[in-house]
Design an enzyme around this catalytic site. Structure first.
Site, PDB file in Angstrom:
ATOM      1  N   LYS A  98     -14.139  -0.278  -3.644  1.00 25.72           N
ATOM      2  CA  LYS A  98     -15.231   0.145  -2.750  1.00 25.72           C
ATOM      3  C   LYS A  98     -16.335   0.827  -3.555  1.00 25.72           C
ATOM      4  O   LYS A  98     -17.511   0.566  -3.344  1.00 25.72           O
ATOM      5  CB  LYS A  98     -14.702   1.126  -1.693  1.00 25.72           C
ATOM      6  CG  LYS A  98     -13.775   0.494  -0.683  1.00 25.72           C
ATOM      7  CD  LYS A  98     -13.399   1.503   0.394  1.00 25.72           C
ATOM      8  CE  LYS A  98     -12.301   0.977   1.278  1.00 25.72           C
ATOM      9  NZ  LYS A  98     -11.716   2.003   2.139  1.00 25.72           N
ATOM     10  N   HIS A 122       8.311 -26.560  -1.310  1.00 26.29           N
ATOM     11  CA  HIS A 122       7.669 -27.682  -1.995  1.00 26.29           C
ATOM     12  C   HIS A 122       6.459 -27.221  -2.796  1.00 26.29           C
ATOM     13  O   HIS A 122       5.655 -28.042  -3.233  1.00 26.29           O
ATOM     14  CB  HIS A 122       7.297 -28.759  -0.965  1.00 26.29           C
ATOM     15  CG  HIS A 122       8.516 -29.303  -0.275  1.00 26.29           C
ATOM     16  ND1 HIS A 122       9.116 -30.493  -0.641  1.00 26.29           N
ATOM     17  CD2 HIS A 122       9.284 -28.786   0.707  1.00 26.29           C
ATOM     18  CE1 HIS A 122      10.192 -30.689   0.126  1.00 26.29           C
ATOM     19  NE2 HIS A 122      10.322 -29.656   0.948  1.00 26.29           N
ATOM     20  N   GLU A 124       0.823  -1.218   0.000  1.00 29.73           N
ATOM     21  CA  GLU A 124       0.000   0.000   0.000  1.00 29.73           C
ATOM     22  C   GLU A 124       0.851   1.260   0.000  1.00 29.73           C
ATOM     23  O   GLU A 124       0.420   2.306  -0.467  1.00 29.73           O
ATOM     24  CB  GLU A 124      -0.922   0.022   1.233  1.00 29.73           C
ATOM     25  CG  GLU A 124      -2.236  -0.686   0.992  1.00 29.73           C
ATOM     26  CD  GLU A 124      -3.291  -0.448   2.070  1.00 29.73           C
ATOM     27  OE1 GLU A 124      -4.344  -1.084   1.961  1.00 29.73           O
ATOM     28  OE2 GLU A 124      -3.079   0.342   3.009  1.00 29.73           O
TER      29      GLU A 124
HETATM   30  O1  PA5 Z   1      -3.308   1.239   5.942  1.00 31.66           O
HETATM   31  C1  PA5 Z   1      -4.446   1.666   5.852  1.00 31.66           C
HETATM   32  O2  PA5 Z   1      -4.722   2.871   6.016  1.00 31.66           O
HETATM   33  C2  PA5 Z   1      -5.617   0.737   5.559  1.00 31.66           C
HETATM   34  O3  PA5 Z   1      -5.216  -0.562   5.356  1.00 31.66           O
HETATM   35  C3  PA5 Z   1      -6.621   0.746   6.694  1.00 31.66           C
HETATM   36  O4  PA5 Z   1      -5.969   0.332   7.869  1.00 31.66           O
HETATM   37  C4  PA5 Z   1      -7.804  -0.167   6.421  1.00 31.66           C
HETATM   38  O5  PA5 Z   1      -8.402   0.174   5.206  1.00 31.66           O
HETATM   39  C5  PA5 Z   1      -8.821  -0.076   7.542  1.00 31.66           C
HETATM   40  O6  PA5 Z   1      -9.244   1.251   7.705  1.00 31.66           O
HETATM   41  P1  PA5 Z   1     -10.039   1.728   8.990  1.00 31.66           P
HETATM   42  O7  PA5 Z   1      -9.171   1.556  10.168  1.00 31.66           O
HETATM   43  O8  PA5 Z   1     -10.375   3.159   8.712  1.00 31.66           O
HETATM   44  O9  PA5 Z   1     -11.268   0.856   9.085  1.00 31.66           O
END
Ligand code: PA5
Length: 447
Positions: A423, A309, A288
């Site tokens: 989303k 394996h 990310e």
């Molecule tokens: O790294 C990030 O920002 C995301 O992976 C969030 O942690 C994830 O989408 C969950 O978001 P939230 O804590 O707002 O529910």
């Protein structure tokens, strides 16, 4: 002390090239330290170990743990996804006995299960099957408070807890970890009277394992988060040094150099099955943070020798765009020696008297040498043993190196615009109010 080594890259890069990239990494580090780069409003994670050790958070988490133990809670459902899930899951898996549940669990610690990290009806039904047999509490974690997966799971768990214990008692069995002021979960918590822990605005989800997002569930599972923070603190200091011996600088430099030489995929390797979720946490952190603007090393992970394996053939012999980083645990904490066998039908008497871990170590060394011969450069991160201290050090080291690495790559490590695409489609398909135009468009597309 965590050690980072690049010896397994020496046949792939020249010293001068590495020096050049160390120079770039030191520049990137300066940007991170001076807080002048992209996403500089999300740097609150940098000083979490020192600030948290000096503050009251750990005591507050301990108060929740004690109060739930007094109530006899033996199951905590931890709801969250992505950065609000993976760090705690990683730590609980890494620190727990693999068969803790079958062995009756840890003394004075409830079982921890995770929910809200998928939308599988079957999974959630099974969590609720378990809840029916147990004395239940819940930690709901969502910074935004609006993420669909945890919100759906929380709606179901909240209703269950309220029905089982009544609304007043439910308010003592639900704790929320969320934004200080904004968001649906914050308003709901205020209305229902839940204890809340704050995720500061300047800490993004995937950098939040050392906030209550990770620390509360890890503590509820019975682990020593102060020691974890001390391990992280050692790395907070080591990874701030503007020098060539800074391990975060070295890692960020080498992986970017290799990337620019065509090694587009990095595999995080461990020979300890308990570290499977370190790989999952690391993949989110790097995927990310770096995978954007058409750039980024693709993060993958394997557990060896298991995956030798299944994935071993590809790593040895497939497309030559791979590099590997092995997380080595130097000392096993248990001891098991292979005995001699009179008949020796399996031909393994040459191993008699050796520890199983010695075989594991030789498998690791043999694999690394074979992969170098096969064209896969090897980096190595090692810690002395698998415990809270070293896990804290690993978390901080990888976070800091990620910030440095993404700045070398030229991307903002702290946003995730790409996560929105699925989303939008999901909401359009589920006919969320406000998405009428998108619903029409997506229906036409799939007709
Ligand atoms: O790294 C990030 O920002 C995301 O992976 C969030 O942690 C994830 O989408 C969950 O978001 P939230 O804590 O707002 O529910």
């Amino acid at each position: 002390m965590l050690k980072f080594e690049t010896g397994g890259c020496s046949s792939f890069v020249k010293d001068a090239e590495y020096k050049e990239y160390v120079g770039k990494a030191l520049e990137a580090l300066k940007v991170l330290e001076n807080e002048t780069g992209a996403g500089n409003d999300f740097l609150g994670w940098k000083h979490l170990p020192s600030l948290t050790l000096a503050g009251r958070l750990v005591d507050e988490c301990e108060a929740v743990r004690k109060s739930w133990l007094t109530k006899g809670v033996d199951l905590v459902i931890v709801i969250g996804i992505g950065g609000s899930y993976l760090g705690a899951k990683c730590a609980v898996e890494a620190l727990s006995h693999t068969f803790a549940k079958s062995l009756g669990g840890r003394k004075a610690a409830p079982e921890i299960v995770f929910a809200g990290n998928n939308l599988s009806e079957e999974y959630l039904c099974e969590v609720m099957d378990l809840a029916q047999q147990k004395n239940v509490a819940c930690v709901v974690i969502s910074k935004s408070g609006t993420t669909t997966e945890p919100a759906v799971a929380f709606r179901i768990v909240k209703q269950y807890i309220e029905q089982k214990y009544g609304k007043k008692e439910a308010a003592e069995r639900i704790v929320a970890v969320t934004d200080a002021a904004r968001g649906a979960l914050k308003s709901l918590s205020t209305q229902e009277g839940y204890k809340t822990f704050v995720i500061e605005d300047n800490v993004g989800g995937r950098f939040s394992v050392l906030t209550p997002v990770g620390l509360l569930p890890i503590m509820l599972a019975g682990y020593d988060v102060k020691t974890m923070l001390k391990g992280a603190l050692e790395m907070e200091q080591a990874c701030a040094r503007p020098s060539e011996d800074n391990p975060a600088v070295q890692y960020a430099a080498m992986r970017n150099l290799l990337y620019n030489k065509g090694k587009k995929v990095e595999i995080l390797v461990s020979f300890q099955p308990k570290l499977q979720y370190l790989g999952e946490w690391w993949k989110q952190l790097y995927g990310e943070s770096e995978g954007k603007d058409g750039k980024g090393i693709f993060p993958a992970s394997v557990i060896c020798t298991t995956d030798l394996h299944s994935m071993g053939q590809y790593i040895q012999d497939g497309e030559r765009n791979l590099m590997e980083t092995t997380v080595t645990v130097e000392k096993a904490q248990r001891s098991l020696v292979i005995e001699s066998d009179e008949q020796n039908l399996d031909g393994l008497n040459f191993l008699a008297g050796k520890h199983v871990e010695e075989c594991n170590k030789m498998a690791q060394l043999g694999t690394q040498l074979a992969h170098i011969d096969g064209g896969v450069p090897q980096m190595n991160v090692s810690v002395e043993k698998l415990d809270e201290y070293n896990l804290g050090a690993l978390f901080y080291f990888f976070e800091k190196a990620c910030g440095v690495s993404a700045y070398i790559l030229g991307v903002n490590p702290f946003n995730q615009p790409g996560v929105e695409a699925y989303k939008k489609n999901m909401f359009a398909l589920l006919e969320k109010p406000g998405y009428e135009e998108q619903t029409k468009a997506i229906c036409a597309r799939i007709k």
